[in-house]
Each structure stands twice: as structure tokens, then as C-alpha cells.
Design an enzyme around this catalytic site. Structure first.
Site, PDB file in Angstrom:
ATOM      1  NE  ARG A  44       0.041   1.517   3.342  1.00  0.00           N
ATOM      2  CZ  ARG A  44       0.949   2.441   3.555  1.00  0.00           C
ATOM      3  NH1 ARG A  44       2.242   2.129   3.664  1.00  0.00           N
ATOM      4  NH2 ARG A  44       0.625   3.702   3.662  1.00  0.00           N
ATOM      5  CB  ALA A  46       0.055   6.604  -4.081  1.00  0.00           C
ATOM      6  CD  GLN A 173      -3.461   2.610   6.648  1.00  0.00           C
ATOM      7  OE1 GLN A 173      -4.067   3.014   7.626  1.00  0.00           O
ATOM      8  NE2 GLN A 173      -4.062   2.382   5.493  1.00  0.00           N
ATOM      9  CG  ASP A 214      -3.333   8.092  -1.749  1.00  0.00           C
ATOM     10  OD1 ASP A 214      -3.196   8.682  -0.669  1.00  0.00           O
ATOM     11  OD2 ASP A 214      -2.956   6.925  -1.954  1.00  0.00           O
ATOM     12  CE  LYS A 225      -5.459   5.648   4.009  1.00  0.00           C
ATOM     13  NZ  LYS A 225      -6.408   4.664   3.446  1.00  0.00           N
TER      14      LYS A 225
HETATM   15  O1  MRU Z   1      -4.621   3.199   2.013  1.00  0.00           O
HETATM   16  P1  MRU Z   1      -3.127   3.365   1.943  1.00  0.00           P
HETATM   17  O2  MRU Z   1      -2.436   2.818   3.134  1.00  0.00           O
HETATM   18  O3  MRU Z   1      -2.555   2.891   0.638  1.00  0.00           O
HETATM   19  O4  MRU Z   1      -2.950   4.929   1.957  1.00  0.00           O
HETATM   20  C1  MRU Z   1      -1.675   5.435   1.838  1.00  0.00           C
HETATM   21  C2  MRU Z   1      -1.621   6.878   2.039  1.00  0.00           C
HETATM   22  O5  MRU Z   1      -2.572   7.541   2.335  1.00  0.00           O
HETATM   23  C3  MRU Z   1      -0.346   7.523   1.794  1.00  0.00           C
HETATM   24  O6  MRU Z   1      -0.245   8.653   2.566  1.00  0.00           O
HETATM   25  C4  MRU Z   1      -0.284   7.880   0.315  1.00  0.00           C
HETATM   26  O7  MRU Z   1      -0.502   6.777  -0.509  1.00  0.00           O
HETATM   27  C5  MRU Z   1       0.975   8.485  -0.015  1.00  0.00           C
HETATM   28  S1  MRU Z   1       2.195   7.269  -0.098  1.00  0.00           S
HETATM   29  C6  MRU Z   1       3.689   7.970  -0.193  1.00  0.00           C
END
Ligand code: MRU
Length: 324
Positions: A44, A46, A173, A214, A225
Site C-alpha cells: 500500500r 500510492a 497505518q 494519492d 488518507k
Molecule cells: O490506504 P493506503 O495505506 O494505501 O494509503 C496510503 C496513504 O494515504 C499515503 O499517505 C499515500 O498513498 C501516499 S504514499 C507515499
């Protein structure tokens, strides 16, 4: 910390659902394995999803156009996924080596994260208190990360930060991944619940907020998020800079504003059952579980990309900086 490793023709993925208790690498083999790993958040963040999907496009013996559609449908908000699969599909039509292209996407992300980290660090002073949400570190990318990049790079250069991380309900997370990652790096980290961000800001413990993204619309509205927009509202109230850090591949000029960004909705089971010994609500209780929300551009102090630090008016500056 390498979360995705390609060695001797085999792709190894660190299963993030088992962190922080177990560090286990899995080896996806079928397109369903790859899809499930993205959907269930074994991988997970992005940029990491994009890198992983690029390897899937290279390694699976499938119709590439159909495979791209299939993988893209696993998580709709993070644009890096479809950005990477589109690039892989183009490489396929151009007759290029797909594994070389996937490795290039992986290596370029390392380079972009390093540049983002350097730009981000230039905005921070030694000793700063930082608030972050979710996980935008090495686990979410290739190396360093985006939102956590300046902190990890700063540590290497001798800075000491005091970091507060929101636990980030419902999938935790912040608790499971960010505190784990910062502890491993030897960075001072304190875990708080999401509803405690306001008090640490009021107590003067936070000098800057750093988050990943994202999908960034052409006008700077940013999907991050779920809960991030609330943190941005609090930061504005307390006069604390709110920085979004992301590679240029996260900017989607086809979305004019945040209203054009599709928000992924996930199973309510993640709220009620997943992290508890017993269900935390009745079976029949309805849940609403959006995985992301959109932070309006007026709450963002700067967007820090690998191409430079971008400030409002984003509808002009993003295009100027990224297409330079
Ligand atoms: O749902 P997730 O855990 O994939 O969400 C990730 C995030 O919100 C991160 O902050 C985002 O993808 C940026 S990753 C550098």
C-alpha cells in the site's frame, strides 16, 4: 527497508498487513495474487502500489491491456497505479523490455523520493515537532518515502525531530507502519489517536504537518488518507504549515479539481471487526468507510514534488513546475 525486491527473476513483497509483529515476504504468482495483495493492502501507499503493479505487468504472461484494466480496478484513488500500468502498456506496444521498464519505474521512484526529501528538509529546522498521518515512508514507496522522507533523510544528516503520528483509523497505518518505521530509523516518535491531533497542536508541540498524497488535481486539491483534511483544517486554525509531499506521478492533470477524484470505499468490516477480538458494533449496524478524503488547496501551504516546492496558485504553478 526494501518492501519490494526483484531478485533472480522473483518478486518478493513485504506483507504490510503483518507489520509490526512479523516481517514476512510473499511471492505473488498469479494475477489474482497481485490483485489481492493490492486490495488487501499487503502492498500500500500510492508509489509502492504503482511499482508493484509495474512488476506484475512485466512478469505475468497475460493479455497486457486486460491485465492493466484488472489491476487498475483494485484501488481507484491512487493515480500512481494507473500511471505505472499505462507506462508499462506503452512500453509493451513499443516493444521494450518490460522487466527493464519495471526496474526503471522502481529506480526512478527512489530518485524522486530522495529529491522530495531534500526539498522537504529545506523547509524544516532541527528540533521541529512534526505531525504526520497514515504512512508515507519507505514502506509506501521505494526508499525514504514522501511525507516521512525529510525525517529519514534528516536523521541521516544529524537532525533530530520529535514526530507525532496519528494512529490512522481504521487500518492503523500510523500505528502499525509509521511508528514501526520511525522507531527502526531511531527517530523520536510518539503515537497518538486521530482525535488527539488538536491537543498536540494547541500545546505547541507541532511546527509542521507532513503528509503524502494519492492523487493531486490540477488546482492542487489533494486526495490523501481519510482524516487528512481534518488535520489540515486544524493546522490552518493553529497557524501551522501543512505540507503535501508527492512525486510528480501523483499529479493528475485530467482531474481539474478534487471533485473529479474517485474516492475508494472499503468494507465496513475494517471498522467493526478487523482489529478487535470481539466485534465493536452490531452486525446489522451500517458502516461508511471511505479510504481517502480531499484536502482543498487553500489549506495546503506547499506541495513538495521531485521537481521543486510548489505554492499557490496551484492551477498555474503545478503545471509550470512539473512541465518545465
Ligand atoms: O490506504 P493506503 O495505506 O494505501 O494509503 C496510503 C496513504 O494515504 C499515503 O499517505 C499515500 O498513498 C501516499 S504514499 C507515499
Amino acid at each position: 527497508m526494501d518492501n519490494i525486491k526483484y531478485e533472480n527473476g522473483v518478486l518478493y513483497l513485504l506483507d504490510q498487513t503483518l507489520l509490526p509483529n512479523e516481517e514476512v515476504f510473499i511471492t505473488p504468482k498469479t494475477k489474482e495474487d497481485y490483485f489481492e495483495a493490492i486490495k488487501k493492502l499487503r502492498v500500500r501507499g500510492a508509489p509502492a502500489i504503482g511499482i508493484f503493479a509495474a512488476y506484475a505487468m512485466a512478469l505475468l504472461d497475460e493479455d497486457k491491456a486486460e491485465l492493466k484494466e484488472y489491476l487498475d480496478s483494485s484501488r481507484p484513488t491512487a493515480v500512481n497505479l494507473s500511471w505505472a500500468t499505462s507506462r508499462m502498456l506503452k512500453a509493451y506496444y513499443d516493444g521494450k523490455s518490460l522487466i527493464d521498464e519495471a526496474i526503471a519505474i522502481h529506480n526512478e521512484d527512489i530518485d524522486m523520493c530522495r529529491k522530495i526529501s531534500e526539498y522537504g528538509l529545506s523547509l524544516l529546522n532541527d528540533g521541529y515537532g512534526i505531525l504526520t498521518h497514515c504512512n508515507a515512508g519507505a514502506l509506501a514507496t521505494s526508499k525514504y518515502g514522501t511525507g516521512l522522507g525529510p525525517l529519514l533523510l534528516g536523521k541521516e544528516k544529524g537532525y533530530s525531530f520529535k514526530v507525532f503520528t496519528d494512529e490512522t483509523r481504521p487500518l492503523l497505518q500510523g500505528a502499525r507502519l509509521t511508528s514501526y518505521e520511525l522507531e527502526k530509523a531511531g527517530i523520536d516518535v510518539t503515537l497518538i489517536c486521530d482525535n488527539m491531533a488538536s491537543i498536540v497542536m494547541k500545546q505547541g508541540k507541532i511546527d509542521a504537518v507532513l503528509v503524502g498524497a494519492d492523487r493531486i488535481a490540477a488546482n492542487g486539491d489533494t486526495a490523501n488518507k481519510i482524516g487528512t483534511s481534518g488535520v489540515a483544517i486544524l493546522a490552518k486554525h493553529y497557524g501551522i504549515p501543512f505540507y503535501v509531499l508527492a512525486p510528480s506521478s501523483t499529479v493528475d492533470f485530467s482531474c481539474k479539481t478534487g471533485d473529479d477524484i474517485i474516492i475508494e470505499e472499503r468494507d465496513g468490516d475494517e471498522i467493526k471487526n478487523m482489529w478487535f477480538e470481539k466485534p465493536m458494533a452490531l452486525k446489522e449496524t451500517k458502516c461508511f468507510n471511505p479510504a481517502f478524503d480531499v484536502t482543498p488547496n487553500e489549506l495546503i501551504t506547499a506541495i513538495i514534488t521531485d521537481k521543486g516546492i510548489v505554492r499557490a496558485p496551484y492551477k498555474d504553478t503545478l503545471e509550470e513546475t512539473l512541465n518545465d
